[in-house]
Design a protein around this motif. Structure first.
Motif, mmCIF file in Angstrom:
data_model
loop_
_atom_site.group_PDB
_atom_site.id
_atom_site.type_symbol
_atom_site.label_atom_id
_atom_site.label_comp_id
_atom_site.label_asym_id
_atom_site.label_seq_id
_atom_site.Cartn_x
_atom_site.Cartn_y
_atom_site.Cartn_z
ATOM 1 N N PRO A 301 18.622 19.103 -13.962
ATOM 2 C CA PRO A 301 18.244 17.888 -13.160
ATOM 3 C C PRO A 301 19.890 17.320 -13.529
ATOM 4 N N LEU A 302 19.448 15.741 -12.468
ATOM 5 C CA LEU A 302 20.245 14.521 -12.372
ATOM 6 C C LEU A 302 19.904 13.684 -12.452
ATOM 7 N N LEU A 303 21.111 13.778 -13.008
ATOM 8 C CA LEU A 303 20.500 11.366 -13.895
ATOM 9 C C LEU A 303 21.572 10.823 -13.413
ATOM 10 N N LEU A 304 21.128 9.832 -12.840
ATOM 11 C CA LEU A 304 22.267 8.773 -11.599
ATOM 12 C C LEU A 304 22.183 7.111 -12.173
ATOM 13 N N LEU A 305 22.896 6.653 -12.999
ATOM 14 C CA LEU A 305 22.905 5.323 -13.738
ATOM 15 C C LEU A 305 23.277 4.361 -12.304
ATOM 16 N N ASP A 306 22.879 3.423 -12.871
ATOM 17 C CA ASP A 306 22.904 2.026 -12.123
ATOM 18 C C ASP A 306 24.000 1.914 -12.492
ATOM 19 N N SER A 307 25.019 2.186 -12.970
ATOM 20 C CA SER A 307 26.511 1.518 -13.440
ATOM 21 C C SER A 307 27.427 2.414 -12.096
ATOM 22 N N GLY A 308 27.316 3.271 -11.275
ATOM 23 C CA GLY A 308 28.114 3.563 -10.494
ATOM 24 C C GLY A 308 28.458 4.907 -10.790
ATOM 25 N N ALA A 309 28.282 5.363 -12.518
ATOM 26 C CA ALA A 309 29.239 6.536 -12.930
ATOM 27 C C ALA A 309 28.821 7.558 -11.960
ATOM 28 N N ALA A 310 30.054 8.875 -12.147
ATOM 29 C CA ALA A 310 29.418 10.144 -12.104
ATOM 30 C C ALA A 310 28.133 10.217 -12.380
ATOM 31 N N SER A 311 27.123 11.283 -11.817
ATOM 32 C CA SER A 311 25.673 12.362 -12.202
ATOM 33 C C SER A 311 25.812 12.182 -13.443
ATOM 34 N N GLN A 312 24.833 12.543 -14.210
ATOM 35 C CA GLN A 312 24.639 13.134 -15.002
ATOM 36 C C GLN A 312 24.176 14.591 -15.144
ATOM 37 N N PRO A 313 24.424 16.032 -14.908
ATOM 38 C CA PRO A 313 23.905 16.980 -15.056
ATOM 39 C C PRO A 313 23.132 16.973 -17.057
ATOM 40 N N LEU A 314 21.352 17.086 -16.732
ATOM 41 C CA LEU A 314 21.314 17.668 -17.820
ATOM 42 C C LEU A 314 21.388 19.283 -18.565
ATOM 43 N N HIS A 340 17.553 1.216 -15.225
ATOM 44 C CA HIS A 340 17.545 1.323 -13.602
ATOM 45 C C HIS A 340 17.900 3.049 -13.020
ATOM 46 N N SER A 341 18.130 3.573 -13.969
ATOM 47 C CA SER A 341 18.558 5.197 -13.892
ATOM 48 C C SER A 341 17.336 5.919 -12.724
ATOM 49 N N LEU A 342 18.036 6.566 -12.319
ATOM 50 C CA LEU A 342 17.039 7.747 -11.398
ATOM 51 C C LEU A 342 17.213 9.282 -12.235
ATOM 52 N N LEU A 343 16.227 9.860 -12.225
ATOM 53 C CA LEU A 343 16.175 10.810 -12.589
ATOM 54 C C LEU A 343 15.701 11.920 -11.543
ATOM 55 N N LEU A 344 16.814 13.173 -10.818
ATOM 56 C CA LEU A 344 16.148 13.571 -10.090
ATOM 57 C C LEU A 344 15.979 15.170 -10.553
ATOM 58 N N THR A 345 14.481 15.757 -10.781
ATOM 59 C CA THR A 345 13.961 17.258 -11.509
ATOM 60 C C THR A 345 14.179 18.289 -9.947
ATOM 61 N N ARG A 374 20.478 5.686 -3.014
ATOM 62 C CA ARG A 374 20.224 5.329 -4.471
ATOM 63 C C ARG A 374 18.525 4.729 -5.086
ATOM 64 N N TYR A 375 18.792 3.069 -3.895
ATOM 65 C CA TYR A 375 18.123 2.348 -4.626
ATOM 66 C C TYR A 375 16.334 2.217 -3.533
ATOM 67 N N ALA A 376 16.116 3.169 -2.759
ATOM 68 C CA ALA A 376 15.432 3.682 -1.781
ATOM 69 C C ALA A 376 13.937 3.989 -2.552
ATOM 70 N N PRO A 377 12.833 3.945 -1.933
ATOM 71 C CA PRO A 377 11.533 4.171 -2.654
ATOM 72 C C PRO A 377 11.564 6.033 -2.593
ATOM 73 N N LEU A 378 11.247 5.853 -3.981
ATOM 74 C CA LEU A 378 11.138 7.983 -4.667
ATOM 75 C C LEU A 378 10.422 8.551 -3.001
ATOM 76 N N ALA A 379 9.358 8.398 -2.324
ATOM 77 C CA ALA A 379 9.125 8.757 -0.978
ATOM 78 C C ALA A 379 9.894 8.872 -0.262
ATOM 79 N N THR A 380 11.340 8.027 -0.201
ATOM 80 C CA THR A 380 11.562 7.993 1.069
ATOM 81 C C THR A 380 13.233 8.993 0.356
#
Length: 411
Positions: A301-314, A340-345, A374-380
């Motif tokens: 899974p990919l964790l994107l931080l609001d800081s703009g840092a590189a994505s963090q794989p879990l 304001h982080s985003l997790l994508l699995t 990055r900031y679009a609705p999740l459905a989008t």
């Protein structure tokens, strides 16, 4: 038949009747197809004294030799049926000596008898060196009738098996769909702490992907994405057992490591090591913002931080579940999720898409779409991911596997 005495004619008619009875009894006794062809061969040899015979039957649009006996004959299992025969001998018996272009293997055969049903030739019976007492048009007609009975019975069996198999498959798909539909959660959280969205695109009628979101007491939520090996009812039932075990364990408020160990035992007992499940578990505490997770052989899974840092794989976790009775190692990952982080699995159907040059969409393609939306609705975000992999599939071969996306925006 040639001129014979009345007594001889009666004798030959008795032989024909005997051959007919042997074939019909064999059909009614439900012998295998291979056994029926052998009985047919021995009946013609024993009852009618036919010394050379070759039988070709059409199976799956291909001609195959099912019976061959007689001295001086080639092994017709390795001889292709000539187009000179199939193009010209389509309704009535034909003399092979009158056909052009036949190879030497056919020299010892004299007559081709087409077996016709509903205007289609289902088989050919070839005879040679027929006994003088059993020859002529009347004998050929009887051979055609007898062959028609045999081949027709075998064809009817095949059609019946196909109907039963098709009905069973339709029922299996229907059951598996129902099971799979019941497994997916009907509601997903969207509150002051988290917003969760899911998308599922099956590759076949019934896929092997699964996702779940379980609301727990003390303000926690469990996110789960899994991919079971195999498809159909077996995969659906295994996923059903997996979900029941997962929800039972979570209600008992056991820790995540215990959940993973117990589910591994459950899958191994049910599948005996023949099937396995890759899965990601993420247990989020809305109060402390802590995320405990286990990645069991699944796509990171990919964790994107609001800081703009590189994505963090879990990555922390263990091997896929169900392969071994005891997991060789297990690490539970832990982190505090910034606002304001985003997790994508997701499952591997999202990344294993290839363009015309066999370049893979891969994790880099997923990250590119995520950063653009990055900031679009999740459905989008999900719609853009699916649109991008569809466009990436320039070869038009479609997705190689189910596509499941489960995302969570931490507020």
């Amino acid at each position: 038949m040639p001129n014979t005495t009345p007594e001889k004619k009666l004798f030959l008619k008795e032989r024909e009747l005997g051959a007919l009875l042997e074939i019909t009894q064999a059909i009614n006794q439900d012998h295998s197809e291979a056994a029926l062809y052998r009985i047919f061969q021995f009946t013609l040899l024993g009852q009618l004294n036919i010394r050379r015979l070759v039988l070709y039957v059409k199976e799956d649009r291909e001609w195959a030799c099912m019976a061959c006996f007689g001295t001086g004959l080639a092994d017709f299992r390795n001889v292709e049926l000539p187009s000179a025969i199939t193009d010209t001998c389509t309704s009535v018996p034909c003399r092979l000596g009158e056909m052009l272009g036949l190879s030497p293997e056919w020299e010892n055969l004299e007559v081709a008898i087409p077996v016709v049903q509903n205007g289609y030739v289902l088989a050919y019976v070839f005879t040679g060196n027929v006994h003088d007492d059993y020859a002529g048009e009347e004998a050929t007609k009887f051979l055609q009738t007898l062959s028609n009975i045999l081949v027709g019975a075998i064809e009817n069996r095949r059609l019946a098996r196909q109907r039963v198999a098709s009905a069973a498959m339709r029922k299996e798909i229907e059951i598996a769909r129902e099971v799979q539909t019941m497994l997916f959660p009907q509601r997903l959280p969207n509150d002051a702490a988290v917003a969760v969205h899911a998308s599922y695109v099956p590759h076949t009628a019934v896929g092997g992907d699964y996702y779940d979101v379980v609301e727990l007491e003390d303000n926690r939520v469990l996110l789960c994405v899994a991919d079971v090996s195999g498809k159909g009812v077996a995969a659906s039932l295994l996923m059903s057992n997996f979900q029941a075990g997962l929800r039972t364990l979570m209600r008992q408020q056991v820790d995540l490591a215990t959940v993973v160990h117990e589910l591994n035992h459950l899958i191994f007992r049910n599948a005996g090591g023949d099937k396995f499940i890759t899965v990601f578990f993420g247990l989020y505490d809305r109060t402390t913002r802590e995320l405990h997770y286990v990645n069991a052989g699944h796509n990171d899974p990919l964790l994107l931080l609001d800081s703009g840092a590189a994505s963090q794989p879990l990555k922390e976790g263990t091997i896929m579940l169900g392969v071994m009775e005891e997991l060789p190692m297990l690490n539970v990952g832990h982190l505090v999720v910034p606002p304001h982080s985003l997790l994508l699995t997701y499952t591997d159907g999202l990344t294993e898409v290839f363009d015309a040059n066999q370049n893979e969409f891969g994790e880099e393609g997923v990250l590119r779409v995520l950063r653009q939306n990055r900031y679009a609705p999740l459905a989008t975000v999900h719609a853009e991911l699916l649109r991008e992999i569809t466009a990436f599939d320039q070869a038009g071969t479609g997705f190689a596997d189910d596509v499941t996306i489960l995302s969570c925006r931490f507020k």
